[in-house]
Design a protein around this motif. Structure first.
Motif, PDB file in Angstrom:
ATOM      1  N   ASP A   1       0.808  -1.223   0.000  1.00 56.95           N
ATOM      2  CA  ASP A   1       0.000   0.000   0.000  1.00 56.95           C
ATOM      3  C   ASP A   1       0.838   1.270   0.000  1.00 56.95           C
ATOM      4  O   ASP A   1       0.339   2.343  -0.315  1.00 56.95           O
ATOM      5  CB  ASP A   1      -0.949  -0.025   1.197  1.00 56.95           C
ATOM      6  N   THR A   2       2.109   1.176   0.399  1.00 54.66           N
ATOM      7  CA  THR A   2       3.118   2.213   0.147  1.00 54.66           C
ATOM      8  C   THR A   2       4.412   1.470  -0.152  1.00 54.66           C
ATOM      9  O   THR A   2       4.590   0.318   0.252  1.00 54.66           O
ATOM     10  CB  THR A   2       3.346   3.165   1.347  1.00 54.66           C
ATOM     11  N   ILE A   3       5.340   2.144  -0.865  1.00 57.76           N
ATOM     12  CA  ILE A   3       6.598   1.480  -1.198  1.00 57.76           C
ATOM     13  C   ILE A   3       7.781   2.415  -0.979  1.00 57.76           C
ATOM     14  O   ILE A   3       7.653   3.631  -1.052  1.00 57.76           O
ATOM     15  CB  ILE A   3       6.634   0.964  -2.655  1.00 57.76           C
ATOM     16  N   ARG A   4       8.930   1.783  -0.696  1.00 63.58           N
ATOM     17  CA  ARG A   4      10.203   2.504  -0.713  1.00 63.58           C
ATOM     18  C   ARG A   4      11.268   1.620  -1.353  1.00 63.58           C
ATOM     19  O   ARG A   4      11.398   0.449  -1.015  1.00 63.58           O
ATOM     20  CB  ARG A   4      10.680   2.893   0.688  1.00 63.58           C
ATOM     21  N   VAL A   5      12.019   2.204  -2.267  1.00 64.50           N
ATOM     22  CA  VAL A   5      13.206   1.557  -2.813  1.00 64.50           C
ATOM     23  C   VAL A   5      14.395   2.070  -2.003  1.00 64.50           C
ATOM     24  O   VAL A   5      14.673   3.270  -2.001  1.00 64.50           O
ATOM     25  CB  VAL A   5      13.384   1.888  -4.304  1.00 64.50           C
ATOM     26  N   SER A   6      15.084   1.193  -1.297  1.00 67.57           N
ATOM     27  CA  SER A   6      16.190   1.584  -0.415  1.00 67.57           C
ATOM     28  C   SER A   6      17.521   1.350  -1.124  1.00 67.57           C
ATOM     29  O   SER A   6      17.900   0.203  -1.371  1.00 67.57           O
ATOM     30  CB  SER A   6      16.153   0.768   0.887  1.00 67.57           C
ATOM     31  N   LEU A   7      18.228   2.421  -1.450  1.00 70.03           N
ATOM     32  CA  LEU A   7      19.488   2.323  -2.188  1.00 70.03           C
ATOM     33  C   LEU A   7      20.603   3.078  -1.473  1.00 70.03           C
ATOM     34  O   LEU A   7      20.349   4.081  -0.794  1.00 70.03           O
ATOM     35  CB  LEU A   7      19.332   2.911  -3.593  1.00 70.03           C
ATOM     36  N   THR A   8      21.824   2.604  -1.654  1.00 64.41           N
ATOM     37  CA  THR A   8      22.987   3.360  -1.196  1.00 64.41           C
ATOM     38  C   THR A   8      23.286   4.398  -2.264  1.00 64.41           C
ATOM     39  O   THR A   8      24.240   4.291  -3.043  1.00 64.41           O
ATOM     40  CB  THR A   8      24.187   2.430  -0.973  1.00 64.41           C
ATOM     41  N   ASP A   9      22.431   5.411  -2.308  1.00 64.19           N
ATOM     42  CA  ASP A   9      22.506   6.421  -3.363  1.00 64.19           C
ATOM     43  C   ASP A   9      21.611   7.584  -2.964  1.00 64.19           C
ATOM     44  O   ASP A   9      20.955   7.560  -1.919  1.00 64.19           O
ATOM     45  CB  ASP A   9      22.047   5.817  -4.706  1.00 64.19           C
ATOM     46  N   HIS A  10      21.551   8.593  -3.792  1.00 67.71           N
ATOM     47  CA  HIS A  10      20.725   9.770  -3.510  1.00 67.71           C
ATOM     48  C   HIS A  10      19.245   9.371  -3.476  1.00 67.71           C
ATOM     49  O   HIS A  10      18.803   8.569  -4.302  1.00 67.71           O
ATOM     50  CB  HIS A  10      20.957  10.839  -4.579  1.00 67.71           C
ATOM     51  N   PRO A  11      18.467   9.917  -2.545  1.00 69.58           N
ATOM     52  CA  PRO A  11      17.055   9.527  -2.452  1.00 69.58           C
ATOM     53  C   PRO A  11      16.234   9.849  -3.692  1.00 69.58           C
ATOM     54  O   PRO A  11      15.201   9.208  -3.925  1.00 69.58           O
ATOM     55  CB  PRO A  11      16.545  10.289  -1.222  1.00 69.58           C
ATOM     56  N   VAL A  12      16.659  10.816  -4.493  1.00 70.16           N
ATOM     57  CA  VAL A  12      15.944  11.081  -5.748  1.00 70.16           C
ATOM     58  C   VAL A  12      15.948   9.838  -6.631  1.00 70.16           C
ATOM     59  O   VAL A  12      14.943   9.501  -7.275  1.00 70.16           O
ATOM     60  CB  VAL A  12      16.557  12.285  -6.498  1.00 70.16           C
ATOM     61  N   LYS A  13      17.074   9.120  -6.650  1.00 72.63           N
ATOM     62  CA  LYS A  13      17.144   7.894  -7.451  1.00 72.63           C
ATOM     63  C   LYS A  13      16.192   6.830  -6.906  1.00 72.63           C
ATOM     64  O   LYS A  13      15.618   6.046  -7.673  1.00 72.63           O
ATOM     65  CB  LYS A  13      18.573   7.369  -7.494  1.00 72.63           C
ATOM     66  N   GLU A  14      16.025   6.791  -5.583  1.00 71.72           N
ATOM     67  CA  GLU A  14      15.065   5.859  -4.997  1.00 71.72           C
ATOM     68  C   GLU A  14      13.656   6.150  -5.507  1.00 71.72           C
ATOM     69  O   GLU A  14      12.914   5.235  -5.876  1.00 71.72           O
ATOM     70  CB  GLU A  14      15.087   5.971  -3.470  1.00 71.72           C
ATOM     71  N   VAL A  15      13.311   7.427  -5.527  1.00 72.00           N
ATOM     72  CA  VAL A  15      11.967   7.837  -5.940  1.00 72.00           C
ATOM     73  C   VAL A  15      11.741   7.545  -7.422  1.00 72.00           C
ATOM     74  O   VAL A  15      10.695   7.004  -7.813  1.00 72.00           O
ATOM     75  CB  VAL A  15      11.746   9.335  -5.643  1.00 72.00           C
ATOM     76  N   VAL A  16      12.714   7.897  -8.246  1.00 73.20           N
ATOM     77  CA  VAL A  16      12.586   7.687  -9.693  1.00 73.20           C
ATOM     78  C   VAL A  16      12.412   6.204 -10.003  1.00 73.20           C
ATOM     79  O   VAL A  16      11.569   5.813 -10.824  1.00 73.20           O
ATOM     80  CB  VAL A  16      13.802   8.262 -10.443  1.00 73.20           C
ATOM     81  N   PHE A  17      13.192   5.352  -9.319  1.00 76.62           N
ATOM     82  CA  PHE A  17      13.065   3.920  -9.602  1.00 76.62           C
ATOM     83  C   PHE A  17      11.761   3.359  -9.055  1.00 76.62           C
ATOM     84  O   PHE A  17      11.154   2.464  -9.660  1.00 76.62           O
ATOM     85  CB  PHE A  17      14.253   3.138  -9.044  1.00 76.62           C
ATOM     86  N   ALA A  18      11.309   3.874  -7.908  1.00 80.19           N
ATOM     87  CA  ALA A  18      10.010   3.442  -7.373  1.00 80.19           C
ATOM     88  C   ALA A  18       8.891   3.779  -8.359  1.00 80.19           C
ATOM     89  O   ALA A  18       7.971   2.974  -8.574  1.00 80.19           O
ATOM     90  CB  ALA A  18       9.753   4.109  -6.023  1.00 80.19           C
ATOM     91  N   LYS A  19       8.964   4.955  -8.975  1.00 85.88           N
ATOM     92  CA  LYS A  19       7.986   5.336  -9.996  1.00 85.88           C
ATOM     93  C   LYS A  19       8.020   4.360 -11.167  1.00 85.88           C
ATOM     94  O   LYS A  19       6.984   3.995 -11.727  1.00 85.88           O
ATOM     95  CB  LYS A  19       8.267   6.754 -10.499  1.00 85.88           C
ATOM     96  N   THR A  20       9.231   3.940 -11.532  1.00 89.14           N
ATOM     97  CA  THR A  20       9.383   2.997 -12.641  1.00 89.14           C
ATOM     98  C   THR A  20       8.685   1.679 -12.340  1.00 89.14           C
ATOM     99  O   THR A  20       8.016   1.101 -13.210  1.00 89.14           O
ATOM    100  CB  THR A  20      10.877   2.748 -12.931  1.00 89.14           C
ATOM    101  N   ILE A  21       8.825   1.192 -11.106  1.00 86.18           N
ATOM    102  CA  ILE A  21       8.159  -0.053 -10.713  1.00 86.18           C
ATOM    103  C   ILE A  21       6.639   0.108 -10.801  1.00 86.18           C
ATOM    104  O   ILE A  21       5.933  -0.744 -11.356  1.00 86.18           O
ATOM    105  CB  ILE A  21       8.566  -0.468  -9.280  1.00 86.18           C
ATOM    106  N   LEU A  22       6.123   1.212 -10.258  1.00 85.49           N
ATOM    107  CA  LEU A  22       4.675   1.430 -10.280  1.00 85.49           C
ATOM    108  C   LEU A  22       4.145   1.577 -11.706  1.00 85.49           C
ATOM    109  O   LEU A  22       3.078   1.051 -12.040  1.00 85.49           O
ATOM    110  CB  LEU A  22       4.319   2.667  -9.458  1.00 85.49           C
ATOM    111  N   LYS A  23       4.898   2.278 -12.550  1.00 84.10           N
ATOM    112  CA  LYS A  23       4.482   2.431 -13.950  1.00 84.10           C
ATOM    113  C   LYS A  23       4.420   1.082 -14.656  1.00 84.10           C
ATOM    114  O   LYS A  23       3.484   0.791 -15.411  1.00 84.10           O
ATOM    115  CB  LYS A  23       5.460   3.345 -14.688  1.00 84.10           C
ATOM    116  N   ALA A  24       5.435   0.251 -14.409  1.00 79.78           N
ATOM    117  CA  ALA A  24       5.506  -1.053 -15.075  1.00 79.78           C
ATOM    118  C   ALA A  24       4.310  -1.934 -14.733  1.00 79.78           C
ATOM    119  O   ALA A  24       3.902  -2.781 -15.538  1.00 79.78           O
ATOM    120  CB  ALA A  24       6.804  -1.763 -14.707  1.00 79.78           C
ATOM    121  N   LEU A  25       3.738  -1.725 -13.543  1.00 85.39           N
ATOM    122  CA  LEU A  25       2.614  -2.545 -13.095  1.00 85.39           C
ATOM    123  C   LEU A  25       1.272  -1.832 -13.243  1.00 85.39           C
ATOM    124  O   LEU A  25       0.245  -2.337 -12.795  1.00 85.39           O
ATOM    125  CB  LEU A  25       2.827  -2.948 -11.632  1.00 85.39           C
TER     126      LEU A  25
END
Length: 351
Positions: A227-251
């Motif tokens: 019901d909510t998601i977080r992509v946890s990366l050793t990287d800038h949080p903007v990259k976490e958000v962008v990739f999380a959007k990619t997962i949601l778009k794909a589905l």
């Protein structure tokens, strides 16, 4: 089909099966550095983040939240471990939610003090069980942070809040192991109707962590869990958000976003496809269309015209030029060096 859950409200964001799946991340600044924290939250908000969590290591950080909250537009969650005083001070600062495990903050009296303040503030709690911080007795019983151990810990914390008549809860049971994480969420989903925050904890660098997160989060979402998601990366949080959007778009879960489709390329390429796709992606990343848009960039005549015409707007390239398709019909032909500007402008016009 989404799993049916309760609904909770975190600031202006509704969470549960009847609502879109929001993206969350965590600031990586020192929360006591108010200016840096506000600036980072604004960055991740621009990228599409809808909920942000801040680490609260001491009272100064808890007090800093008051100014931070006033400087941003998305709900702020205080991440508390062990010290109930940090939770109380964070609530005074006006937070929109708490991430706290009630069984880890001390005596029953301390838990009741926190819950009294939470109820008065009208904010929800996220119980965040993590494979790296399980209770010692549970770890001893199971020998390692298994899925059963994670679920038992979650149920224990949920029961504490149930006993205090508090039900505005969401829960996470994260592991750095994709298999354990998946199993944990499936088991917990069968035991409660609480909304679940899902993610692979300590997933790693961008390349490794993105793959683990896509598999872990994506598979659960495809089963209706999450019901909510977080992509946890050793990287800038903007990259976490962008990739999380990619997962949601794909589905198909991301509303009013741009889905960019591009071919891998082969020996038939007669345009610089990689540069073309990268340029377009950079120019559309912050666009916020009023509806979902499918944009296709294809490099040759084999699949290009078919894929491009199936998108809201697309390009089929070949021999230094491109054919732009719009709403299923050939719109215009242009030179290769004109493709990016024309395509981006037409994407804006589709909003």
């Amino acid at each position: 089909m989404r799993r049916i859950t309760r609904t909770i409200e975190l600031g202006n964001v509704k969470i549960g099966s009847g609502h879109p799946i929001p993206i969350q991340t965590m600031t990586k600044t020192d929360t006591r550095d108010i200016v840096s924290t506000i600036n980072q939250i604004k960055e991740i908000e621009k990228a599409g983040c809808q909920i942000v969590r801040c680490a609260i290591p001491d009272l100064d950080a808890a007090k800093a939240l008051k100014k931070i909250i006033k400087g941003v537009n998305i709900p702020v969650v205080a991440d508390i471990h062990f010290d109930y005083k940090l939770a109380l001070e964070s609530i005074k600062s006006g937070i929109h939610g708490l991430r706290i495990n009630p069984g880890n903050i001390g005596s029953r009296n301390k838990i009741e003090m926190v819950m009294k303040s939470v109820k008065q503030a009208g904010i929800p709690i996220r119980i965040g069980v993590n494979s790296g911080s399980l209770e010692k007795d549970i770890l001893k019983e199971y020998g390692s942070p298994t899925s059963d151990a994670l679920v038992e810990s979650a149920i224990r914390h949920i029961s504490i809040l149930d006993d205090l008549n508090f039900y505005d809860i969401k829960v996470s049971v994260k592991s750095s192991s994709v298999a354990i994480m998946q199993d944990s969420y499936r088991k917990l989903a069968s035991k409660t109707d609480l909304p679940l925050h899902i993610g692979v904890t300590e997933a790693g660098t961008f390349e490794v962590g993105s793959v683990k997160s896509a598999i872990g989060i994506g598979s659960l979402l495809s089963e209706g869990i999450g019901d909510t998601i977080r992509v946890s990366l050793t990287d800038h949080p903007v990259k976490e958000v962008v990739f999380a959007k990619t997962i949601l778009k794909a589905l198909g879960h991301f509303q009013n976003g741009i889905e960019l489709i591009s071919c891998p390329g082969c020996g038939r390429l007669e345009i610089d496809l990689e540069s073309l796709v990268n340029d377009v992606e950079k120019k559309i990343v912050n666009l916020k269309p009023q509806r979902s848009l499918k944009v296709a960039i294809l490099g040759c005549v084999v699949n290009g015209p078919g894929e491009a015409s199936d998108a809201d707007i697309g390009i089929a390239g070949g021999r230094g030029k491109g054919q732009i398709y719009k709403n299923g019909k050939l719109f215009k032909s242009c030179k290769e060096n004109e493709i990016v500007d024309i395509l981006v402008e037409e994407i804006k016009n589709l909003n």
